[in-house]
Scaffold this motif. Sequence first.
Motif, PDB file in Angstrom:
ATOM      1  N   LEU A   1       3.812  18.321  18.444  1.00 14.66           N
ATOM      2  CA  LEU A   1       4.509  18.542  19.711  1.00 14.66           C
ATOM      3  C   LEU A   1       4.010  19.813  20.398  1.00 14.66           C
ATOM      4  N   SER A   2       3.647  20.817  19.608  1.00 17.97           N
ATOM      5  CA  SER A   2       3.087  22.042  20.186  1.00 17.97           C
ATOM      6  C   SER A   2       1.722  21.769  20.813  1.00 17.97           C
ATOM      7  N   ILE A   3       0.934  20.905  20.174  1.00 20.38           N
ATOM      8  CA  ILE A   3      -0.349  20.513  20.764  1.00 20.38           C
ATOM      9  C   ILE A   3      -0.115  19.823  22.105  1.00 20.38           C
ATOM     10  N   ILE A   4       0.889  18.955  22.148  1.00 18.75           N
ATOM     11  CA  ILE A   4       1.202  18.256  23.402  1.00 18.75           C
ATOM     12  C   ILE A   4       1.584  19.246  24.493  1.00 18.75           C
ATOM     13  N   MET A   5       2.377  20.259  24.140  1.00 19.24           N
ATOM     14  CA  MET A   5       2.710  21.289  25.130  1.00 19.24           C
ATOM     15  C   MET A   5       1.461  22.012  25.603  1.00 19.24           C
ATOM     16  N   GLY A   6       0.543  22.292  24.673  1.00 20.77           N
ATOM     17  CA  GLY A   6      -0.708  22.942  25.051  1.00 20.77           C
ATOM     18  C   GLY A   6      -1.551  22.072  25.967  1.00 20.77           C
ATOM     19  N   LEU A   7      -1.589  20.774  25.683  1.00 22.63           N
ATOM     20  CA  LEU A   7      -2.358  19.853  26.526  1.00 22.63           C
ATOM     21  C   LEU A   7      -1.780  19.775  27.929  1.00 22.63           C
ATOM     22  N   LYS A   8      -0.454  19.744  28.014  1.00 20.12           N
ATOM     23  CA  LYS A   8       0.169  19.748  29.343  1.00 20.12           C
ATOM     24  C   LYS A   8      -0.129  21.059  30.065  1.00 20.12           C
ATOM     25  N   LEU A   9      -0.104  22.166  29.328  1.00 21.01           N
ATOM     26  CA  LEU A   9      -0.362  23.479  29.916  1.00 21.01           C
ATOM     27  C   LEU A   9      -1.730  23.534  30.592  1.00 21.01           C
ATOM     28  N   VAL A  10      -2.744  22.923  29.945  1.00 21.84           N
ATOM     29  CA  VAL A  10      -4.110  22.991  30.510  1.00 21.84           C
ATOM     30  C   VAL A  10      -4.421  21.842  31.447  1.00 21.84           C
ATOM     31  N   GLY A  11      -3.482  20.905  31.622  1.00 15.42           N
ATOM     32  CA  GLY A  11      -3.694  19.833  32.593  1.00 15.42           C
ATOM     33  C   GLY A  11      -4.436  18.627  32.080  1.00 15.42           C
ATOM     34  N   ALA A  12      -4.398  18.377  30.766  1.00 13.70           N
ATOM     35  CA  ALA A  12      -5.030  17.170  30.229  1.00 13.70           C
ATOM     36  C   ALA A  12      -4.305  15.928  30.754  1.00 13.70           C
ATOM     37  N   ASN A  13      -5.057  14.808  30.856  1.00 10.48           N
ATOM     38  CA  ASN A  13      -4.460  13.552  31.312  1.00 10.48           C
ATOM     39  C   ASN A  13      -5.426  12.393  31.047  1.00 10.48           C
TER      40      ASN A  13
ATOM     41  N   PRO B   1      -3.439  37.227  16.587  1.00 16.17           N
ATOM     42  CA  PRO B   1      -2.026  37.472  16.862  1.00 16.17           C
ATOM     43  C   PRO B   1      -1.752  38.552  17.910  1.00 16.17           C
ATOM     44  N   GLY B   2      -2.414  39.695  17.789  1.00 19.86           N
ATOM     45  CA  GLY B   2      -2.160  40.777  18.729  1.00 19.86           C
ATOM     46  C   GLY B   2      -2.512  40.429  20.157  1.00 19.86           C
ATOM     47  N   ARG B   3      -3.433  39.512  20.333  1.00 23.34           N
ATOM     48  CA  ARG B   3      -3.823  39.059  21.668  1.00 23.34           C
ATOM     49  C   ARG B   3      -2.965  37.890  22.139  1.00 23.34           C
ATOM     50  N   ASP B   4      -2.737  36.926  21.243  1.00 23.31           N
ATOM     51  CA  ASP B   4      -2.178  35.647  21.670  1.00 23.31           C
ATOM     52  C   ASP B   4      -0.659  35.575  21.644  1.00 23.31           C
ATOM     53  N   PHE B   5       0.002  36.232  20.699  1.00 27.16           N
ATOM     54  CA  PHE B   5       1.463  36.143  20.661  1.00 27.16           C
ATOM     55  C   PHE B   5       2.096  36.650  21.954  1.00 27.16           C
ATOM     56  N   PRO B   6       1.696  37.827  22.474  1.00 24.48           N
ATOM     57  CA  PRO B   6       2.292  38.277  23.738  1.00 24.48           C
ATOM     58  C   PRO B   6       1.997  37.332  24.906  1.00 24.48           C
ATOM     59  N   LYS B   7       0.808  36.730  24.925  1.00 19.77           N
ATOM     60  CA  LYS B   7       0.495  35.760  25.986  1.00 19.77           C
ATOM     61  C   LYS B   7       1.423  34.557  25.930  1.00 19.77           C
ATOM     62  N   LEU B   8       1.621  34.028  24.726  1.00 19.12           N
ATOM     63  CA  LEU B   8       2.480  32.857  24.570  1.00 19.12           C
ATOM     64  C   LEU B   8       3.926  33.202  24.916  1.00 19.12           C
ATOM     65  N   ALA B   9       4.357  34.394  24.539  1.00 22.36           N
ATOM     66  CA  ALA B   9       5.706  34.829  24.903  1.00 22.36           C
ATOM     67  C   ALA B   9       5.856  34.922  26.415  1.00 22.36           C
ATOM     68  N   SER B  10       4.833  35.429  27.090  1.00 24.86           N
ATOM     69  CA  SER B  10       4.876  35.534  28.549  1.00 24.86           C
ATOM     70  C   SER B  10       4.899  34.163  29.210  1.00 24.86           C
ATOM     71  N   LEU B  11       4.144  33.213  28.649  1.00 22.10           N
ATOM     72  CA  LEU B  11       4.163  31.847  29.179  1.00 22.10           C
ATOM     73  C   LEU B  11       5.541  31.224  29.021  1.00 22.10           C
ATOM     74  N   TYR B  12       6.204  31.499  27.914  1.00 19.68           N
ATOM     75  CA  TYR B  12       7.569  31.008  27.740  1.00 19.68           C
ATOM     76  C   TYR B  12       8.486  31.606  28.800  1.00 19.68           C
ATOM     77  N   LEU B  13       8.420  32.913  28.984  1.00 18.91           N
ATOM     78  CA  LEU B  13       9.299  33.573  29.951  1.00 18.91           C
ATOM     79  C   LEU B  13       9.030  33.105  31.370  1.00 18.91           C
ATOM     80  N   ALA B  14       7.792  32.687  31.648  1.00 13.09           N
ATOM     81  CA  ALA B  14       7.434  32.199  32.979  1.00 13.09           C
ATOM     82  C   ALA B  14       7.813  30.733  33.184  1.00 13.09           C
ATOM     83  N   GLY B  15       8.314  30.077  32.129  1.00 10.00           N
ATOM     84  CA  GLY B  15       8.704  28.677  32.246  1.00 10.00           C
ATOM     85  C   GLY B  15       7.572  27.697  32.058  1.00 10.00           C
ATOM     86  N   ALA B  16       6.391  28.184  31.675  1.00  8.97           N
ATOM     87  CA  ALA B  16       5.228  27.305  31.524  1.00  8.97           C
ATOM     88  C   ALA B  16       5.107  26.711  30.132  1.00  8.97           C
ATOM     89  N   LEU B  17       5.878  27.239  29.174  1.00 11.64           N
ATOM     90  CA  LEU B  17       5.793  26.783  27.790  1.00 11.64           C
ATOM     91  C   LEU B  17       7.226  26.642  27.258  1.00 11.64           C
TER      92      LEU B  17
END
Length: 364
Positions: free
Chosen positions: A198-210, A314-330
């Motif tokens: 399900l996390s992969i599916i969220m990632g695919l939607k995030l990048v616009g796969a179809n 982790p130091g690069r990606d965890f804050p990015k993913l947290a920001s995407l959540y707060l922005a409503g994108a994840l």
Amino acid sequence: MVQSQAAVHFGEGTKLQIEVVEVADPGRGNVLVRMGASGVCGSDRHVLDGDWEMPSPTVLGHEGAGTVEAVGDGVTDVEPGDHVILSWFYPCRRCTACLSGKAYVCTGSRSEECVLPDGTTPLTLDGKPAFAYLAVGTMSEYTVVPESAAIRIPKEVPFDVASLIGCSIATGVGTVVNDAAVEPGTSAVVVGAGGVGLSIIMGLKLVGANPIIAVDLNEEKLAFARELGATHTIVPDDDLAAQVAAITEGGAAYAFEAIGRVETIESLPGLLAPGGSAVVVGLPPVDAPVSFDALELAESGKKIIGSNYGSTVPGRDFPKLASLYLAGALPVDKLISHRISLPEVNEAFDAMRRGERARSVIVF
């Protein structure tokens, strides 16, 4: 030293016992964390079911988030009061892999030994050493981890959401963005709609796969998949390749396996169009080799990609993913189907074995 209720595996059987462990003060370079939440993940089940051998007794749990309670000498990345996500594969920050930006294949980490960088464990049970699974042991009220395993995030991110960012979200989104580098408008199929799938599916939607195709035997999980971004869902029959080909006009550009079963991993090349990429994300038991037709792979230009932690730094990606959540994108919160207490952990694993639920999260 603090006392902490924890879910402990004693090396035999498939049940965890709730015990009181003693957690040492953080030594140099280490951090004491009061846990806010811990995910219940398939990798923990592998240990319980005897697929992977770990030192015991073991406090299970490897995806978690909490509050820094105290820090040892030399710690500069975090301070008491910070909210942090824990990384189950702490990088040494000194090896060639780390220095080249590939912390996910660090050769200096002792995470898989379930010990701190100096080889010690901060846990004791009845006066004897106990081990934290992957050196984090998140199914405990308190834990001590290396500084590089504690990544500061905004306090606005709820702990249950943050805990999943530490493993399933980082793995799922990372394998889409970092490993496969999926481009907008390209087709993808995900075999297995559990937490990582399900996390992969969220990632695919995030990048616009179809289209985004989810494959699973469980209709409840397929409903979650549709809610999180799948455009098509399939309950597989004897010819899954034909089912995928009918949707994608000949095969997907990307195929992800998120279960860890030999049979489904071996099926991936058949789901691809020529030139497509198969990504192995699910982790099978030890000593479970898979077979592919090498000639067919070569002639069709298909690729097999192994994904470890979604190539997460982790130091690069965890804050990015947290920001995407707060922005409503994840929408990570939609992935959580059950919020449970620590004593309910065995019930959560039983549900996982039955193929039920999206994600269960222990809330402390």
